[in-house]
Design a protein around this motif. Sequence first.
Motif, PDB file in Angstrom:
ATOM      1  N   LEU A 222       0.833  -1.209   0.000  1.00  0.00           N
ATOM      2  CA  LEU A 222       0.000   0.000   0.000  1.00  0.00           C
ATOM      3  C   LEU A 222       0.865   1.254   0.000  1.00  0.00           C
TER       4      LEU A 222
ATOM      5  N   ALA B 138      -0.050   3.238  -3.193  1.00  0.00           N
ATOM      6  CA  ALA B 138      -1.018   4.288  -2.816  1.00  0.00           C
ATOM      7  C   ALA B 138      -0.541   4.983  -1.543  1.00  0.00           C
TER       8      ALA B 138
ATOM      9  N   LYS C 251      -0.802   7.940  -0.248  1.00  0.00           N
ATOM     10  CA  LYS C 251      -1.737   8.749   0.536  1.00  0.00           C
ATOM     11  C   LYS C 251      -2.685   7.860   1.345  1.00  0.00           C
ATOM     12  N   GLN C 252      -3.125   6.752   0.736  1.00  0.00           N
ATOM     13  CA  GLN C 252      -3.955   5.809   1.494  1.00  0.00           C
ATOM     14  C   GLN C 252      -3.177   5.258   2.683  1.00  0.00           C
TER      15      GLN C 252
ATOM     16  N   TYR D 281      -4.030   5.660   6.646  1.00  0.00           N
ATOM     17  CA  TYR D 281      -4.256   4.452   7.430  1.00  0.00           C
ATOM     18  C   TYR D 281      -3.323   4.385   8.633  1.00  0.00           C
TER      19      TYR D 281
ATOM     20  N   ALA E 111      -5.158  14.666   1.327  1.00  0.00           N
ATOM     21  CA  ALA E 111      -5.944  13.576   0.760  1.00  0.00           C
ATOM     22  C   ALA E 111      -7.284  14.103   0.247  1.00  0.00           C
TER      23      ALA E 111
ATOM     24  N   VAL F  33      -9.507   8.968  -1.691  1.00  0.00           N
ATOM     25  CA  VAL F  33      -8.532   8.206  -0.898  1.00  0.00           C
ATOM     26  C   VAL F  33      -9.254   7.424   0.199  1.00  0.00           C
ATOM     27  N   LEU F  34     -10.154   8.105   0.919  1.00  0.00           N
ATOM     28  CA  LEU F  34     -10.873   7.419   1.988  1.00  0.00           C
ATOM     29  C   LEU F  34     -11.842   6.382   1.434  1.00  0.00           C
TER      30      LEU F  34
ATOM     31  N   ALA G 185     -11.360   4.559  -1.174  1.00  0.00           N
ATOM     32  CA  ALA G 185     -10.569   3.376  -1.522  1.00  0.00           C
ATOM     33  C   ALA G 185     -10.255   2.537  -0.282  1.00  0.00           C
ATOM     34  N   LEU G 186      -9.907   3.203   0.818  1.00  0.00           N
ATOM     35  CA  LEU G 186      -9.640   2.476   2.066  1.00  0.00           C
ATOM     36  C   LEU G 186     -10.913   1.810   2.587  1.00  0.00           C
ATOM     37  N   GLU G 187     -12.028   2.487   2.388  1.00  0.00           N
ATOM     38  CA  GLU G 187     -13.310   1.928   2.826  1.00  0.00           C
ATOM     39  C   GLU G 187     -13.654   0.697   1.993  1.00  0.00           C
TER      40      GLU G 187
ATOM     41  N   ARG H 103     -11.571  -1.330   0.646  1.00  0.00           N
ATOM     42  CA  ARG H 103     -10.695  -2.423   1.076  1.00  0.00           C
ATOM     43  C   ARG H 103     -11.151  -3.030   2.415  1.00  0.00           C
TER      44      ARG H 103
END
Length: 818
Positions: free
Chosen positions: A205, A209, A211-212, A216, A237, A241-242, A244-246, A248
């Motif tokens: 990561l 990515a 920034k992700q 995190y 960000a 970005v958020l 994408a984390l969500e 995942r």
Amino acid sequence: MAAHPFAEVALPLPVDQLFTYAIPDALAERAVPGMRVTVPLRNKIETGYIVSLSDSSPVESPRRLIDLPDQKPIFTSEMLRLCRWIADYYCCSFGEALQNAVPAGLKMRTTMRYTLQTELLTAGRYSERQRKVIAELFNRGPLTDAQIAAAVGRASLSNTLQSLVARGVLFAEPVVTGPGVSMAVETYARLIEENVPDMAVLETLQRTAPKQAAVYFDLLHGDPDQPVALLYQKHNATSAVLAALEKRGFIERYDREYWRAPEFKADPRAREKMRLNEEQQAAFDAISGAMARDEFRTFLLHGVTGSGKTEVYLQAIEYALSLDRGAILLVPEISLTPQTVGRFVARFQERIAVLHSALGKGERYDEWRRAQSGEVRIVVGARSAIFAPLHRLGIVIVDEEHDTSYKQGDTPRYHARDVAVMRAKMAGAVCVLGSATPSIESYYNTEIGKFARLSLPNRATRGHLPEVRLVDMRAETKELGGQVILSRILEEEINRRVDAREQVILLLNRRGHSPFVLCPKCGWVAECSECSVSLTYHARGAFLSCHYCNARQEIPPVCSDCGFNPLLFLGTGTQKVEEYLMRTFREARIERMDADTTAGKGGHAKILGRFAAGDIDILVGTQMIAKGHDYPGVTLVGVLNADTSLSLPDFRAAEQTFQLITQVAGRAGRGDRPGEVIVQTYRPNHYAIQAAMRHDYAAFYKQEIAERKAAAYPPIRRMANFAVECEKPDIAAQAAGLVKRIVLEQIETLGFKGVETIGPAPAIVTRVMNKYRWNLGALSRSAQRLNALARATRTQFHARPDMNAVQLKVDLDPHGVF
């Protein structure tokens, strides 16, 4: 099936009745007294309040409730009883009293929504305005009348819409618009701890990515629950970005409610509890003793200016909190709120809500809900704060209880001081009325044993009450000639204080520059076209203004009648005083405080904050500067025209004059340096001015109550006023006569003896907003009889179809009726 299938609903309409509705099964569990409800009424939808449930209906096949907008009741049984008392005493409907107790942010309203019936739209003749309405609805879909008005203009819009509805082109239906504000939320990001990836995934990561990964790791090693706006700022960000984390499964986003609370600066002087002197301790012991016994009592805390009443309030509220009880403190002016709240914030930190009209709707909505939820136990505010939904109320304090701003001018025309006493009684709480200049009514109530009197006759500090000097402006004007703004002695003392870097307060209870504009040739005076008053000249902005309807006009270059020029600008307002001070004291820092300079949000707090910081040398203003402020740097107070209110044809004129002079005089000498007060007057021998000069409330009360007893005016007898308003002067006069006949008939019918009438007579300001006004007074020793007479008179008057164009206003215990 509901346990009680019918609900009695109070609607905010001037109708003395409740409305019965059937409760649908879907709403049965939540339909309880105190709930707000939407109901059908004729061809409209209204918002009302359930006040009781019933097993039967007085009407056959009642209509059904539509909806319950809230999850829980907004009125407790105690508040329902209080509003019922207000309706009964102040002669309004139960629904009007309840509506008044709801903050602006919660109120809902009914409007009409229009839908274009395209299938019924046929060829034919349409006016240009009708075509515009049809085009708006075709392009935008269904619209409310307000939305249509914004698009095509409001002039004659109702006629246009009704004609299209009649032709079948439009379909009209009533709808309820929600409250003006809603809960405020902020989006947060939260770490999902059950799904923390292994190191290999995190390393990948970081490479693919970054920034992700940064976001995190911030949540993983820092606070696992953070506002997304903060994460955006820290890591540059974006929402993607958020997201994408969500996706995942590493984080989740959610909305968290937050309170919109007004900001107030803590007053460091109030942080530490002060040791009470003997007089303060005696007052505190009496108040706390009644609270400890769960005993309802009303105390009049009569303390001279600077006697430490606020410290008694603070410690009494602290004691109420120790008993797990809540507290309400009322202050008369919005301008007093910042300093008062500053003291309470310092003493009680975050456990305070503030309610007054200068707050934004969102702030008022949230402060009200904080009180309702139990988030806070102390509410500070102006008149309407008496309706704060606190639970287990222990004490209600009305500071400056004499102030006329506690009396509401619109329906219901309640007095917050009297409502405070009744709310305390219903809650089994203590009510404290505080003032250096108690109202004649409250002091009289201590004389007859209705209230208990507590006295603070000395200042709490080592300082003494300021010396008061009178300046006879008759002699001053004769010697100096022309218009005298400042007497010689006052001007000298201001100069001395400014040189010594001490502060000065100057009171003139008249805003604007010049109260009237006159033609010296023909005598023409600039007057308001809607009101029977002269227009006031305002130098800032260069306009003429009516202080009754707020209409504005440009300044005429010549006389409107004879064309003469120049015109004279006569009389003195705060703007003219400010100009004079700036010319005379060029090195001084001068500020004006009146309704014009404090109109914006936080206007009072900004000016008073600079004054407290010592950034203002001379503060000139209207009565808002006279009340309750505590600034140790003030050593001189000047009252520029003490006679203004004495000339009013009002039986309270002397009382208001004494109170205003005494209150503003009390702003001087609160620090280490002695204070002085200079009062400019044309009536130096009047008993109100003489008593104010000596700080002698007892002498003033003795003379004033003798005057009231001789005339049998309040508080010896209770008063009701019947005010008639109509756009046609002849009908207004006829209506006033009719009201007099109805009153006399009802006195005879009800068998009431000892009821006296005064008038009818035209109001001193005969016309306001193009309505002609008449007053009729009624006096009786029995408040119950006066209430019954007022309600019967109103009912009989409204039954007359020939009086539909006339508005009748009934006011119990009126103030300011000339």
